[in-house]
Scaffold this motif. Sequence first.
Motif, PDB file in Angstrom:
ATOM      1  N   ALA A   1       0.707  -0.855  -0.019  1.00  0.00           N
ATOM      2  CA  ALA A   1       0.186   0.056  -0.353  1.00  0.00           C
ATOM      3  C   ALA A   1       0.843   1.194  -0.150  1.00  0.00           C
ATOM      4  O   ALA A   1       0.492   2.168  -0.856  1.00  0.00           O
ATOM      5  N   THR A   2       1.738   1.442   0.793  1.00  0.00           N
ATOM      6  CA  THR A   2       2.980   1.999   0.916  1.00  0.00           C
ATOM      7  C   THR A   2       3.792   3.160  -0.320  1.00  0.00           C
ATOM      8  O   THR A   2       4.108   4.003  -0.979  1.00  0.00           O
ATOM      9  N   VAL A   3       3.896   1.903  -0.957  1.00  0.00           N
ATOM     10  CA  VAL A   3       4.950   1.729  -2.130  1.00  0.00           C
ATOM     11  C   VAL A   3       2.917   2.329  -2.881  1.00  0.00           C
ATOM     12  O   VAL A   3       3.834   3.380  -4.459  1.00  0.00           O
TER      13      VAL A   3
ATOM     14  N   LYS B   1       3.721   5.268  -6.233  1.00  0.00           N
ATOM     15  CA  LYS B   1       3.782   4.913  -8.092  1.00  0.00           C
ATOM     16  C   LYS B   1       2.652   5.216  -8.208  1.00  0.00           C
ATOM     17  O   LYS B   1       2.590   5.728  -9.594  1.00  0.00           O
ATOM     18  N   LYS B   2       1.038   5.559  -7.159  1.00  0.00           N
ATOM     19  CA  LYS B   2       0.262   6.202  -7.517  1.00  0.00           C
ATOM     20  C   LYS B   2       0.068   8.144  -8.363  1.00  0.00           C
ATOM     21  O   LYS B   2      -0.111   8.550  -9.099  1.00  0.00           O
ATOM     22  N   GLU B   3       0.700   8.531  -7.276  1.00  0.00           N
ATOM     23  CA  GLU B   3       1.258   9.760  -7.166  1.00  0.00           C
ATOM     24  C   GLU B   3       1.810   9.651  -8.668  1.00  0.00           C
ATOM     25  O   GLU B   3       1.605  11.024  -8.842  1.00  0.00           O
ATOM     26  N   SER B   4       2.890   9.241  -8.478  1.00  0.00           N
ATOM     27  CA  SER B   4       3.738   9.876  -9.903  1.00  0.00           C
ATOM     28  C   SER B   4       3.123   9.654 -11.099  1.00  0.00           C
ATOM     29  O   SER B   4       3.226  10.154 -12.361  1.00  0.00           O
TER      30      SER B   4
ATOM     31  N   LEU C   1       1.720  11.458 -14.315  1.00  0.00           N
ATOM     32  CA  LEU C   1       2.270  11.909 -15.425  1.00  0.00           C
ATOM     33  C   LEU C   1       1.179  11.744 -16.242  1.00  0.00           C
ATOM     34  O   LEU C   1       0.556  12.783 -17.232  1.00  0.00           O
ATOM     35  N   LEU C   2      -0.422  11.394 -15.742  1.00  0.00           N
ATOM     36  CA  LEU C   2      -1.715  11.404 -16.109  1.00  0.00           C
ATOM     37  C   LEU C   2      -1.789  13.086 -16.461  1.00  0.00           C
ATOM     38  O   LEU C   2      -2.530  13.569 -17.364  1.00  0.00           O
TER      39      LEU C   2
END
Length: 725
Positions: A195-197, A201-204, A208-209
Amino acid sequence: MARNMPDDFDEQFLACPVCMLHFRDPKILPCLHTFCRECLQEWATKQQPLECPTCRTQVSLPDQGVDGLRTNFYVNNLLDFAAAKKGVEPGVPCQVCDGNVEGSKSWCADCAKLMCDSCTLLHRRFPLFENHEVATEVTLKAEEGRSKFHRKRHCEKHKNQELVFYCESCNALVCTACTVVDHRPGKDHNPVEIATVAQKKKESLQALLQDIDPRLKHVHASVKEIERKMANLVPSKEAATEQTKTYFRQLAYILQNREKEILSQIDEQCRADGKTLQTKKEEIEFELAGLTSAQTFCQQAVEHGSDVHILELGNQVQTRVETLLAKQLDLESDWSEFQFVENRDVKDFEKEVRDFGGVKTKIDASKCEVVLKQAVQGFECVAELTTINKEGRPCVTNSKAVTSNMKDPSGTDVPIQLQMKSWGEWEILYVPKVTENHRLEVKVNSEQVPGSPFEIEVKGNPVLTTGRKGSGVGELDAPLGVAFDSDGNIAVVERGNKRIQIFNKDTGQSLRSFPIDGEKAYDLVVDSNGMFLVTSWGENFGLRRYSKEGKLLDTFKPDCMDDPHGLTVLKDGRMVVVNRPEQTSCLLLLQSDGSLIREIGKGQLQNPVFVSVDESRDVIFVTDKSAHKVFAFDLDGNLKFDFGRQGDIDGEFQNPEGVTVDRAGNIIVSNAGDGRVQVFGLDGTFKRKLGTVEGGYASSVVLTPDGYVAVACFHGHCIELYRYK
């Protein structure tokens, strides 16, 4: 994958673009397009290298092949969700008890099974299944149901363990057991909760989106702009066509009017000339009538008059005739036949017609660039044109917008061929028949490009001669071996100065030099790593390897080597050396470390000097100075054929030395006896003479990748560069 997809997503999204069926074990290519594993495997057997069936991007498969590609678990989740959602519809039986079709249904994401209420209750009571994720019918039917629907991932090594950690050191998903065994926290491993990683990754990806959206808008706008231009293409063509027709109809009208004017002038002149000629005719006829009358009267008097009659009228007749004969008559007419005067030659006018309008393109003639290449008499030469738009970028245009013409020193037209090479790149091809300056004119949209007309100096062979006798920079003393280094420059080994000197191929300027060991340096080659290899004979003989900077790296003196001369290096590092001890001259085929593979030609060669290998046919060519021949052996040491004999005519040799082979298998041979450089076919048939070198002693020859032959002139103390193709 598509964002914000509604729960009633399109079935096409779950279909493989190749087989058009629901995905089976979906695999993701690096371009992010998804296909069935089996479809990709079949596609890969038909195509090498593999290209994405959708976007044609070339794909490098991992070592495991298609199986090594990432699985698209997002698509798997959607497939599960679609199956589950369909399963809760009325009349669908429970997949556990296979009987109950009534009541609500639930879906176990871990078991991938649809269960009735009874089976769901029983499923929850088993301790083994207590951590399974079960989605109820209410959840499946809710709008957010799909977003909460995920198939759990289990460790391949520990089948009953769910992947709940991510080892940042290994970039791998791991289970709890893995963190104890293979990925124990420490300096080599750093397992972190997924969940932490995932959040990072979702934030990065979210960032990008945000970057993608502006690009998408820009691309969509570009597509619409192109569509708008495509829609205007035919109307624009029709308008330009009508403008062209109107323009040339006006030109034709002007020419027709001019034609009528000239024809009218001819008619008017004809009438005036006719009147003048008629008046002249009447004047001459009047004089003719007087002469005829006097002639008749005089003749009658002579033939029929009596003496009395003659005496009475004789004086009068005599006076009349003498008066008529003495009269100055203008019997000539100054009229000449009608002739149309061409004030302008039709051919000249035809050239000017090219400037009568043109298609206005987006090319800016003032920004176009022309690069002139070296021109050699009798060879196809090229000038390169880049058509550039107003924004300063290379841009394609129609061939009619580009025109060029060339004249030789006498003003005679030189035929030109214009062809488009790539986007905005054009080649202007021509074959000059004479030397000296030629004039090349290049126009785009009927406007001269900068620098046009260009002066092109056409040279004869050799196109470049560099060096003169001496020991200074740029001077040579007894050059023997010649090669091209890794930068494309000319490298020369000098026996007299005991050094290697490097020259610029285009200008002939000396770039650098470095000393070499050995008493009598002979041949020079550059291997695939850019290292210099030099042979030398006499005392302290050997084969030496030098770095690009001139540092001595290795010296080869195998027992089989006694008197090394010519040398060549194969692509795999093997070497062929001409060895010339007394009575036992031969070729040595050596490994890259100098160890002997085999001797070739012993007992067949008298005085071998230089050697070259045609690796496409595995044939070794060696010149024999005393036999006045070239011998051809295969790499196994078998004599294939030989050609040549002593003589001064084409195809004959006077002490042949240098030898090299072009890509087509033609053999280029130089003569030490008379300096001729000749070209022979695959079987040794004479094809043509390339030239005769300065000083009459042509030593080593080497062919450049761009079609030039460099020849070492031993007595001329120079290097000559010939255009070859």
